[in-house]
Write a protein that holds these residues in place. Structure first.
Motif, PDB file in Angstrom:
ATOM      1  N   THR A   1       0.845  -1.198   0.000  1.00  0.00           N
ATOM      2  CA  THR A   1       0.000   0.000   0.000  1.00  0.00           C
ATOM      3  C   THR A   1       0.884   1.253   0.000  1.00  0.00           C
ATOM      4  N   VAL A   2       0.322   2.332  -0.556  1.00  0.00           N
ATOM      5  CA  VAL A   2       1.017   3.621  -0.615  1.00  0.00           C
ATOM      6  C   VAL A   2       0.025   4.707  -0.210  1.00  0.00           C
ATOM      7  N   SER A   3       0.503   5.664   0.599  1.00  0.00           N
ATOM      8  CA  SER A   3      -0.338   6.813   0.982  1.00  0.00           C
ATOM      9  C   SER A   3       0.523   8.068   1.056  1.00  0.00           C
TER      10      SER A   3
ATOM     11  N   THR B   1       0.815  12.068   2.936  1.00  0.00           N
ATOM     12  CA  THR B   1       0.382  12.907   4.050  1.00  0.00           C
ATOM     13  C   THR B   1       1.142  14.227   3.999  1.00  0.00           C
ATOM     14  N   GLU B   2       0.385  15.340   4.172  1.00  0.00           N
ATOM     15  CA  GLU B   2       1.002  16.672   4.269  1.00  0.00           C
ATOM     16  C   GLU B   2       0.925  17.079   5.735  1.00  0.00           C
ATOM     17  N   LYS B   3       2.011  16.871   6.467  1.00  0.00           N
ATOM     18  CA  LYS B   3       2.005  17.062   7.912  1.00  0.00           C
ATOM     19  C   LYS B   3       1.747  18.510   8.313  1.00  0.00           C
ATOM     20  N   GLU B   4       2.386  19.463   7.639  1.00  0.00           N
ATOM     21  CA  GLU B   4       2.273  20.868   8.045  1.00  0.00           C
ATOM     22  C   GLU B   4       0.845  21.373   7.947  1.00  0.00           C
ATOM     23  N   LYS B   5       0.110  20.949   6.920  1.00  0.00           N
ATOM     24  CA  LYS B   5      -1.273  21.417   6.728  1.00  0.00           C
ATOM     25  C   LYS B   5      -2.301  20.431   7.257  1.00  0.00           C
ATOM     26  N   GLY B   6      -1.820  19.307   7.798  1.00  0.00           N
ATOM     27  CA  GLY B   6      -2.739  18.340   8.388  1.00  0.00           C
ATOM     28  C   GLY B   6      -3.614  17.636   7.379  1.00  0.00           C
ATOM     29  N   ILE B   7      -3.071  17.355   6.208  1.00  0.00           N
ATOM     30  CA  ILE B   7      -3.845  16.671   5.162  1.00  0.00           C
ATOM     31  C   ILE B   7      -3.369  15.221   5.075  1.00  0.00           C
ATOM     32  N   GLY B   8      -4.313  14.276   5.092  1.00  0.00           N
ATOM     33  CA  GLY B   8      -3.977  12.878   4.912  1.00  0.00           C
ATOM     34  C   GLY B   8      -4.015  12.088   6.207  1.00  0.00           C
ATOM     35  N   PRO B   9      -3.635  10.840   6.116  1.00  0.00           N
ATOM     36  CA  PRO B   9      -3.062  10.196   4.917  1.00  0.00           C
ATOM     37  C   PRO B   9      -4.099   9.933   3.811  1.00  0.00           C
ATOM     38  N   LEU B  10      -3.658  10.198   2.556  1.00  0.00           N
ATOM     39  CA  LEU B  10      -4.480   9.932   1.385  1.00  0.00           C
ATOM     40  C   LEU B  10      -3.995   8.619   0.771  1.00  0.00           C
ATOM     41  N   ARG B  11      -4.829   7.586   0.873  1.00  0.00           N
ATOM     42  CA  ARG B  11      -4.404   6.265   0.395  1.00  0.00           C
ATOM     43  C   ARG B  11      -4.583   6.172  -1.110  1.00  0.00           C
ATOM     44  N   VAL B  12      -3.541   5.636  -1.780  1.00  0.00           N
ATOM     45  CA  VAL B  12      -3.581   5.458  -3.233  1.00  0.00           C
ATOM     46  C   VAL B  12      -4.285   4.145  -3.551  1.00  0.00           C
ATOM     47  N   PRO B  13      -5.341   4.176  -4.379  1.00  0.00           N
ATOM     48  CA  PRO B  13      -6.098   2.937  -4.688  1.00  0.00           C
ATOM     49  C   PRO B  13      -5.377   2.081  -5.736  1.00  0.00           C
ATOM     50  N   LEU B  14      -4.328   1.392  -5.299  1.00  0.00           N
ATOM     51  CA  LEU B  14      -3.520   0.599  -6.220  1.00  0.00           C
ATOM     52  C   LEU B  14      -4.262  -0.666  -6.636  1.00  0.00           C
TER      53      LEU B  14
ATOM     54  N   LEU C   1       5.066   3.769   2.444  1.00  0.00           N
ATOM     55  CA  LEU C   1       4.958   2.490   1.743  1.00  0.00           C
ATOM     56  C   LEU C   1       4.905   1.367   2.784  1.00  0.00           C
ATOM     57  N   THR C   2       3.897   0.521   2.673  1.00  0.00           N
ATOM     58  CA  THR C   2       3.788  -0.663   3.543  1.00  0.00           C
ATOM     59  C   THR C   2       3.805  -1.908   2.668  1.00  0.00           C
ATOM     60  N   VAL C   3       4.719  -2.831   2.997  1.00  0.00           N
ATOM     61  CA  VAL C   3       4.845  -4.085   2.234  1.00  0.00           C
ATOM     62  C   VAL C   3       4.675  -5.251   3.202  1.00  0.00           C
ATOM     63  N   ARG C   4       3.811  -6.212   2.800  1.00  0.00           N
ATOM     64  CA  ARG C   4       3.616  -7.440   3.596  1.00  0.00           C
ATOM     65  C   ARG C   4       4.002  -8.620   2.728  1.00  0.00           C
ATOM     66  N   THR C   5       4.927  -9.431   3.256  1.00  0.00           N
ATOM     67  CA  THR C   5       5.397 -10.587   2.486  1.00  0.00           C
ATOM     68  C   THR C   5       4.867 -11.921   3.012  1.00  0.00           C
ATOM     69  N   SER C   6       4.228 -11.887   4.180  1.00  0.00           N
ATOM     70  CA  SER C   6       3.598 -13.106   4.729  1.00  0.00           C
ATOM     71  C   SER C   6       2.513 -12.678   5.706  1.00  0.00           C
ATOM     72  N   GLU C   7       1.917 -13.637   6.378  1.00  0.00           N
ATOM     73  CA  GLU C   7       0.868 -13.303   7.336  1.00  0.00           C
ATOM     74  C   GLU C   7       1.397 -12.480   8.501  1.00  0.00           C
ATOM     75  N   ILE C   8       2.677 -12.625   8.829  1.00  0.00           N
ATOM     76  CA  ILE C   8       3.234 -11.934   9.998  1.00  0.00           C
ATOM     77  C   ILE C   8       4.410 -11.009   9.655  1.00  0.00           C
ATOM     78  N   ASP C   9       4.913 -11.071   8.443  1.00  0.00           N
ATOM     79  CA  ASP C   9       6.084 -10.259   8.068  1.00  0.00           C
ATOM     80  C   ASP C   9       5.627  -9.028   7.280  1.00  0.00           C
ATOM     81  N   GLN C  10       5.848  -7.871   7.881  1.00  0.00           N
ATOM     82  CA  GLN C  10       5.392  -6.617   7.269  1.00  0.00           C
ATOM     83  C   GLN C  10       6.322  -5.484   7.698  1.00  0.00           C
TER      84      GLN C  10
END
Length: 226
Positions: free
Chosen positions: A164-166, A168-181, A206-215
């Motif tokens: 997944t990818v998202s 976020t604009e921290k200074e303006k408080g926008i997001g996280p906006l998730r990208v519909p991949l 960026l969040t990557v999961r390679t197994s049920e417990i590995d992320q």
């Protein structure tokens, strides 16, 4: 009395008449070298006098200054033309910079065109190491296409269970906006029409999961310009 007159006459006849003065004409006639020297001196004097007359002429002085100024301008224009013809356009430099980026580290976005980010990750499990290349096109506020390519250490596509990818604009408080991949092929995901509301310093997650417990989750900053 007659003797005195005769004696005086004889004395006048033998009296020396004094040294004869030599005129310049006579010296010149007697010495060809002297004549040549005088001729050279006269020529030098005449040349110097002519130069003084020319320098004293305002019209000649102005013409000389004008010619020198035009020559200087011509030299400057030639130098500028040479620099411009040997300088690469800004877009060509940006393309070269993007082509020269190496794997294994995050990249700074280009100010124009597509924005590319490269992130290495390691979930800690089996086959958990890899590289994600994320392209944001055109990399400006508004609709963008987001393309994600995942590869293993050998450079082959890594078909992970989830990524997944998202943004976020921290200074303006926008997001996280998730990208519909959506999955396109093994190791390839894409989203079209993803909206970035404004320019600024965005945080890409960026969040990557390679197994049920590995992320794993990795974060990089991305500059989005108008």
């Amino acid at each position: 009395m007659f003797s005195r007159r005769w004696t005086a006459r004889l004395a006048e006849g033998i009296r020396p008449s004094g040294p004869r003065k030599e005129t310049p004409a006579a010296r010149t006639a007697d010495s060809p070298e002297r004549a040549a020297q005088l001729a050279r001196q006269r020529a030098a004097v005449a040349k110097a006098a002519g130069k003084r007359r020319r320098d004293a002429d305002p019209a000649r002085s102005a013409l000389r200054r004008s010619v020198l100024a035009e020559a200087a301008v011509a030299v400057v224009l030639l130098a500028v033309t040479t620099v411009l013809t040997t300088t690469q356009p800004g877009r060509a430099e940006a393309e070269q910079e993007r082509a020269g980026r190496t794997d294994g580290g995050s990249t700074a976005p280009a100010t124009t065109g597509r924005t590319d980010v490269t992130i290495t990750y390691d979930t800690g499990g089996t086959n958990g190491r890899g590289t994600a290349r994320i392209a944001l096109d055109p990399g400006r506020p508004g609709a963008n296409t987001v393309d994600v390519a995942l590869t293993d250490p050998a450079g082959k596509p890594a078909d992970v269970p989830e990524a997944t990818v998202s943004f976020t604009e921290k200074e303006k408080g926008i997001g996280p906006l998730r990208v519909p991949l959506e999955r396109v092929s093994a190791g390839r995901l894409r989203a079209s029409g993803f909206q970035l509301p404004m320019a600024g310093r965005w945080q890409l997650t960026l969040t990557v999961r390679t197994s049920e417990i590995d992320q794993v989750t990795e974060i990089e900053n991305v500059e989005i310009n108008d």
